[in-house]
Design a protein around this motif. Structure first.
Motif, short mmCIF file in Angstrom:
data_model
loop_
_atom_site.label_atom_id
_atom_site.label_comp_id
_atom_site.label_asym_id
_atom_site.label_seq_id
_atom_site.Cartn_x
_atom_site.Cartn_y
_atom_site.Cartn_z
N LEU A 1 10.96 52.58 76.24
CA LEU A 1 11.74 52.06 77.31
C LEU A 1 11.08 52.44 78.69
O LEU A 1 10.98 51.60 79.62
N MET A 2 10.80 53.62 78.72
CA MET A 2 10.16 54.22 80.01
C MET A 2 8.88 53.32 80.42
O MET A 2 8.65 53.30 81.38
N ALA A 3 7.99 53.31 79.24
CA ALA A 3 6.82 52.62 79.45
C ALA A 3 6.93 51.01 79.76
O ALA A 3 6.43 50.66 80.88
N ALA A 4 7.99 50.55 79.30
CA ALA A 4 8.37 49.11 79.71
C ALA A 4 8.84 48.95 81.13
O ALA A 4 8.61 48.17 81.93
N GLN A 5 9.51 50.07 81.34
CA GLN A 5 10.17 50.00 82.91
C GLN A 5 8.96 50.38 84.04
O GLN A 5 9.11 49.65 85.09
N VAL A 6 8.09 51.14 83.61
CA VAL A 6 6.85 51.40 84.70
C VAL A 6 6.11 50.16 84.83
O VAL A 6 5.71 49.85 85.69
N LEU A 7 5.96 49.37 83.59
CA LEU A 7 5.01 48.21 83.65
C LEU A 7 5.73 47.21 84.29
O LEU A 7 5.24 46.49 85.21
N ARG A 8 7.07 47.06 84.23
CA ARG A 8 7.75 46.09 84.88
C ARG A 8 7.81 46.39 86.57
O ARG A 8 7.74 45.34 87.27
N LYS A 9 7.97 47.51 86.90
CA LYS A 9 8.11 47.75 88.15
C LYS A 9 6.78 47.64 88.73
O LYS A 9 6.54 47.27 90.14
N SER B 1 4.98 42.05 88.72
CA SER B 1 6.05 41.44 89.05
C SER B 1 6.73 40.53 87.73
O SER B 1 8.05 40.50 87.71
N SER B 2 5.72 39.96 86.92
CA SER B 2 6.28 39.28 85.89
C SER B 2 5.29 39.70 84.74
O SER B 2 4.14 39.20 84.40
N LEU B 3 5.97 40.61 83.97
CA LEU B 3 5.11 41.22 82.82
C LEU B 3 4.86 40.08 81.59
O LEU B 3 3.87 39.85 81.25
N GLN B 4 6.04 39.41 81.47
CA GLN B 4 5.73 38.34 80.03
C GLN B 4 4.94 37.20 80.66
O GLN B 4 3.92 36.68 79.91
N GLU C 1 9.96 42.79 76.01
CA GLU C 1 8.81 43.41 76.34
C GLU C 1 8.78 44.69 75.22
O GLU C 1 7.70 45.31 75.51
N VAL C 2 9.73 44.99 74.37
CA VAL C 2 9.41 46.34 73.63
C VAL C 2 9.83 45.48 72.19
O VAL C 2 10.88 45.13 72.21
N SER C 3 8.91 45.83 71.33
CA SER C 3 9.12 45.51 69.84
C SER C 3 9.33 46.76 69.04
O SER C 3 8.38 47.42 68.98
N VAL C 4 10.25 46.59 68.29
CA VAL C 4 10.61 47.97 67.53
C VAL C 4 10.25 47.55 66.05
O VAL C 4 10.87 46.65 65.26
N ILE C 5 9.29 48.31 65.32
CA ILE C 5 8.79 47.91 63.95
C ILE C 5 9.46 49.25 63.23
O ILE C 5 9.21 50.41 63.58
N ASP C 6 10.06 48.91 61.97
CA ASP C 6 10.63 50.00 61.13
C ASP C 6 9.47 50.40 60.19
O ASP C 6 9.60 49.98 59.08
N LYS C 7 8.56 51.00 60.43
CA LYS C 7 7.37 51.27 59.82
C LYS C 7 6.71 52.81 60.23
O LYS C 7 6.90 53.27 61.23
N ARG C 8 6.07 53.06 59.39
CA ARG C 8 5.34 54.23 59.86
C ARG C 8 3.98 53.88 60.48
O ARG C 8 3.67 52.89 60.39
N SER C 9 3.52 54.74 61.32
CA SER C 9 2.38 54.25 62.55
C SER C 9 1.09 53.69 61.33
O SER C 9 0.64 53.04 61.74
N ASP C 10 1.01 54.43 60.41
CA ASP C 10 -0.17 54.12 59.45
C ASP C 10 0.15 52.90 58.64
O ASP C 10 -0.77 52.74 57.70
N GLU C 11 1.17 52.32 58.79
CA GLU C 11 1.46 51.00 58.20
C GLU C 11 1.35 50.06 58.84
O GLU C 11 1.56 48.77 58.51
N LEU C 12 1.20 50.03 60.29
CA LEU C 12 1.04 49.09 61.20
C LEU C 12 0.02 48.09 61.03
O LEU C 12 -1.16 48.67 60.69
N VAL C 13 0.06 46.94 61.30
CA VAL C 13 -0.92 45.83 61.21
C VAL C 13 -1.25 45.53 62.33
O VAL C 13 -0.61 44.99 63.32
N VAL C 14 -2.56 45.44 62.60
CA VAL C 14 -3.17 44.88 64.06
C VAL C 14 -4.05 43.81 63.83
O VAL C 14 -4.94 43.73 62.85
N CYS C 15 -3.95 42.92 64.76
CA CYS C 15 -4.87 41.85 64.65
C CYS C 15 -5.21 41.41 66.16
O CYS C 15 -4.47 41.64 67.19
N SER C 16 -6.27 40.56 66.19
CA SER C 16 -6.72 39.97 67.79
C SER C 16 -5.65 38.95 68.13
O SER C 16 -5.05 38.68 67.05
#
Length: 980
Positions: free
Chosen positions: A82-90, A93-96, A134-149
């Motif tokens: 949330l802190m990171a998203a607040q800083v980005l929004r501040k 002007s238009s994050l999304q 702006e924030v996506s919560v994933i119920d996984k361990r970090s080494d289970e995350l799937v990253v793609c382009s």
């Protein structure tokens, strides 16, 4: 509706059980979360401010003027995300809109959380703050995350339904992140830094989840060490005999082979130089102290650790066959190894593990002070984590004060900002002059440091303290992070002089840090090895107690030489070691007085029955007292009860047999831990050797050591199903012999165990032994005989502050987490050291009995309840924060105490004078007090923190008391507290 597996402890058996929990809002994991340190972390202002300032500084960089991706590893309630998203929004002007222009469809901030319940809490918190897009919560361990382009993500989302169907079939996996992260933020640090998996998590994240040139918040972690004087460390790491009782000899001092009879020896200790006033508890501690010193010396000479047997592994088999002798070897249990230097040169080091402790509270009691300057021993670049096996040698600690050193204090320091972002300090961070006293703080370097340093270090980043803009934020007491300590290794004490340097070695793996004093340092020991003595004769092969339960494959653990013993600090935690040493000093004196009394009364009754039959012309065997010592399933430190029973038995049986009476005592010590069995056998052999001395007469006491799991399984198999009315023992049954069931159920090694855990487990095991078919027709006496649940109203301002309900934290509304975190109701915590919670522990009421349970009567067969009103003085009512609940144990019932008083001194030996001259008189010596006390480790207590609403109601309505209620059932204890 979802389901999950939650680990629960069966309060009656003490076994961990996995259960399926259904539902999202009301699952049983809520209680586990409420008892954790989430609230403590989230009310830590300096921690929160450090992450806020670091995020603002890093994200203000021109490098991230386009939409950066941020990954929060281990998000918990989602605060850092949330802190990171607040800083980005501040800042934008238009994050999304920017994300869509770059062809990205996933939120710029991704937060992962392993625990499903906390992931659901984080989603609610994110939604309440309006950041769900702006924030996506994933119920996984970090080494289970799937990253793609971004291109891969657009292709995968063109047909979401087909992708999900294939994902369920294991054919494909939906991506969690649309590309690697530019910034990773994490707070997965425990008091010892690495215990929550920091290194493997960041190693994987740096390789698979972070862009090249990305950064991590915090950037680096440095471990600092300081040499300290702290005599209490001796009691936390090794057996310590109080008053340095003299060692008994095993023969004449002139070296001759002349024998002495038992009549010549006081209290039956043949050939020994034992005084009649020497407490047997001190004798046992002296035996353990000498054996431990010899074991440490032998290990150093051997250059390799003694093998430690782990817990038995075959106890669940249908045939009852368990690991008989030394248990399975489990080197992971070995915390104090003796290993050669990894560089191949130099002598061996005895590596010491770290133990958590709030050292400021110990120092405030004048029990600890530093002897050297602090010095960093290792540093971790979290963007380039090292492998999990590094060793650092010959670290020099400059000694600043002459004295006796007993160990090291360790803490860590986080550098929150990557080096490439330090140039932006003036743009974001407040100036040093804005602090409360700018002249007290160094002007350079301008960095941001978050530290767990002791208070005596102060806000000096050059010595391992906090630094930078956090100087303006006062550090209040926090419980979720403390400091750590470790013993020296080898001998317990090092004499140092100001101006010297002490050489230290350090190493780490993926989950822990270990320290070792370099062997070249001169050690001055306060414990010397015992004098050499002849071996003890065989115990004669008498059957253990009860014979029908011991038969079936398990034999005695052999009596190994002390050369094969692992040092006690290698397998007993500090809390168990201090419990063994007696806590306040009089604990084992209480046990000795009661145990001596019960054993003497029992043998007196057995001898009377034997004399009666002899008068009738029938031949009777010797009067036999049988003792079964339970407790290793409660804690592996249950060494004192069986050894104290053996010492008292040698004392009583030796004197009675010297007077022509035929008596014997058979002791069965139950222990699942392989190291515990080794120690029981070795110490029992030494006690017998000292009792017999040079006379070499036949021993009347046998000590057998068996695996408790196999013993109890066999006992349950032979349970009597007869009417329990036969629990009232007849005179004829008494004549068949008495079994004394002995344990010290005060202590539980589990950090989160409530006091009734060990109570219910001991009561359950006692019931099994009492009803066993093998003991049919025998009288069973338990020691302790009663359990008393007690309570006291207390002031704990710092602990109460760290468990306040959450509202605004660094601009984020966390109130949606209160229901799960326990901030809006009665909060039940398990603590062994409530006095350490900021050092302002104050009792506001008298200690009162809440519930009394008779362990010597019928088995526990239903709910029992009790309540008490604790009165608080009107002028202290505003300071009432909590109620502390614990279990005391009455060792003897009223009948046994009366029998001891009527028995006088005409029957055999009496307890030693030192054992009976305990503080509080004879009336108090029957009770083992497990209440809060000013020591580093103690028996577990439950702290009931009153809700904030009740505290406010109290001040408004002038309420001066609290009503505490308890209901004990087979599956646990239910506690409540209400103001009155």
């Amino acid at each position: 509706m979802s389901s999950m597996m939650v680990l629960h402890k069966n309060m009656k058996t003490g076994q961990d059980e996995w259960v399926v929990v259904e539902g999202e809002e009301e699952d049983d994991s809520r209680g586990l979360i409420a008892a954790s340190s989430y609230l403590d972390m989230l009310t830590d202002k300096k921690r929160n401010r450090a992450y806020r300032v670091a995020l603002e500084n890093v994200l203000a960089s021109p490098k991230y003027q386009h939409q950066p991706r941020i990954l929060d590893i281990g998000t918990g309630t989602g605060l850092l995300a949330l802190m990171a998203a607040q800083v980005l929004r501040k800042q934008r002007s238009s994050l999304q809109q920017q994300a869509q222009q770059h062809g990205e469809t996933s939120p710029p901030v991704v937060a992962c959380e392993l625990f499903p319940t906390m992931a659901r809490v984080a989603r609610r918190v994110v939604a309440k703050n309006g950041f769900q897009s702006e924030v996506s919560v994933i119920d996984k361990r970090s080494d289970e995350l799937v990253v793609c382009s971004a291109e891969e993500q657009r292709a995968s989302t063109s047909n979401q339904r087909e992708a999900k169907r294939r994902d369920k079939m294991g054919c494909s996996v939906l991506p969690d992140m649309a590309g690697k992260a530019d910034v990773i933020v994490t707070e997965i640090f425990d008091s010892a830094l690495l215990g929550e998996g920091l290194l493997p998590s960041m190693r994987h994240a740096a390789q698979h989840l972070m862009r090249e040139g990305g950064c991590v918040i915090p950037a680096r972690a440095t471990v600092w060490v300081q040499l300290v004087h702290c005599p209490a460390i001796l009691e936390w790491t090794s057996p310590v005999c109080p008053n340095k009782a003299p060692r008994p000899t095993t023969g004449p001092s002139d070296g001759s082979t002349a024998k002495r009879s038992r009549q010549d020896a006081p209290h039956g200790w043949g050939g020994g130089s034992m005084s009649a006033d020497l407490p047997r508890a001190q004798l046992v501690l002296r035996v353990l102290e000498d054996l431990n010193a010899a074991a440490v010396a032998a290990e150093l000479q051997r250059g390799a650790p003694a093998e430690i047997g782990g817990d038995d592994v075959g106890l669940g088999c249908d045939d009852g066959e368990g690991d008989e002798g030394e248990g399975c070897c489990d080197e992971d249990l070995y915390s104090e190894g003796s290993e050669g230097r990894e560089d191949g040169g130099g002598p061996a080091c005895r590596w010491q593990e770290l133990h958590e402790l709030h050292v400021d509270v110990v120092q405030a009691q004048s029990q600890l002070h530093p002897l050297s300057s602090p010095k960093p021993v290792m540093e971790f670049d979290l963007a380039k984590p090292p492998p999990g096996d590094q060793v650092f040698h010959d670290i020099k600690l400059p000694v600043t004060q002459t004295g006796s050193a007993h160990g090291f204090v360790l803490w860590w320091q986080l550098d929150m900002l990557p080096q490439q972002h330090l140039v932006h300090h003036s743009e974001v961070l407040p100036k040093a002059s804005e602090g409360p006293n700018p002249s007290a703080y160094p002007a350079a370097p301008r960095s941001l440091m978050l530290s767990t340093a002791p208070a005596w270090i102060g806000p000096d980043p050059g010595l391992g303290g906090d630094g930078g803009p956090l100087q303006g934020v006062a550090q209040e007491w926090r419980g979720h992070w403390a400091q750590c300590w470790s013993p020296l290794g080898g001998s317990p004490t090092l004499q140092v002089r100001a101006g010297q340097e002490v050489a230290l070695s350090a190493k780490h793996d993926d989950l822990s840090i270990q320290l070792a004093l370099t062997p070249s340092s001169t050690l001055v020991t306060e414990v010397t090895p015992p004098p050499s003595s002849p071996g003890a004769p065989s115990s004669g092969g008498l059957p253990s107690v009860p014979g029908a339960l011991a038969a079936g494959g398990e034999g005695d653990c052999g009596a190994p030489s002390h050369l094969s013993l692992p040092p006690m600090g290698a397998w007993l935690p500090p809390s168990a070691m201090q419990q063994l040493n007696g806590l306040q000093g009089s604990r084992w004196a209480f046990y000795e007085a009661s145990l001596h009394s019960v054993m003497l009364q029992t043998l007196k009754a057995l001898n009377a029955a034997r004399a009666k039959h002899e008068g009738q012309g029938s031949c009777q065997a010797a009067a036999a007292l049988e003792v079964v010592c339970l407790g290793s399933q409660i804690s592996p430190d249950q060494l004192m009860p069986p050894l104290l029973a053996a010492a008292c038995a040698h004392d009583i049986c030796g004197s009675l047999s010297a007077g022509g009476q035929a008596v014997e005592c058979k002791i069965t010590a139950l222990a699942d831990h392989g190291a515990a069995r080794k120690w029981l056998a070795a110490a029992g052999e030494k006690l017998e050797e000292w009792a017999l001395g040079a006379s070499r007469q036949q021993s009347h006491v046998t000590l057998h050591v068996l695996p408790e799991g196999s013993f109890m399984k066999r006992a349950r198999h032979h349970l009597r199903l007869a009417d329990q009315s036969q629990d009232v023992c007849t005179e004829q049954q008494q004549e068949q012999g008495t079994v004394l069931v002995l344990a010290d159920p005060s202590y539980h090694q589990g950090k989160g165990a409530v006091p009734c855990t060990h109570l219910l487990q001991f009561w359950s095991d006692l019931d099994v032994v009492r009803r066993s078919e093998a003991l049919k027709g025998r009288k069973v006496v338990s020691l302790p005989a009663r359990a008393v649940l007690r309570a006291v109203a207390v002031s704990l301002p710092h602990l109460a502050r760290t468990r306040l309900s959450l509202y605004q934290v660094e601009g984020c509304d966390l109130s949606a987490a209160n229901a799960v975190l326990g901030g809006d109701g009665l909060l039940e915590l398990s603590l062994g050291v409530p006095w350490q919670c900021g050092g302002e522990y104050t009792e506001l009421s008298s200690r009162s009995n809440l519930l009394t349970l008779d362990l010597s009567s019928a088995p526990f067969t239903g709910a029992q309840s009790g309540s008490v009103e604790l009165q608080v003085p009107p002028d202290a009512a505003s300071q009432l924060h909590a109620v502390v609940v614990w279990v005391d144990y009455e060792l003897q019932d009223a009948g046994q105490q009366q029998g001891a008083a009527e028995g006088g001194t005409g029957m055999g030996p009496q307890p030693s004078a030192a054992a009976t001259a305990v503080e509080g008189g004879a009336g108090c010596s029957n009770v083992v007090d497990n209440g809060p006390c000013s020591i580093a480790y103690s028996a577990t207590q439950t702290v009931l923190l009153l809700p904030q609403q009740q505290q406010q109601q109290q001040q408004q309505a002038c309420l001066y008391g609290v009503k505490v209620s308890a209901c004990l059932e087979e599956d646990g204890m239910k506690l409540s507290a209400d103001l009155v």
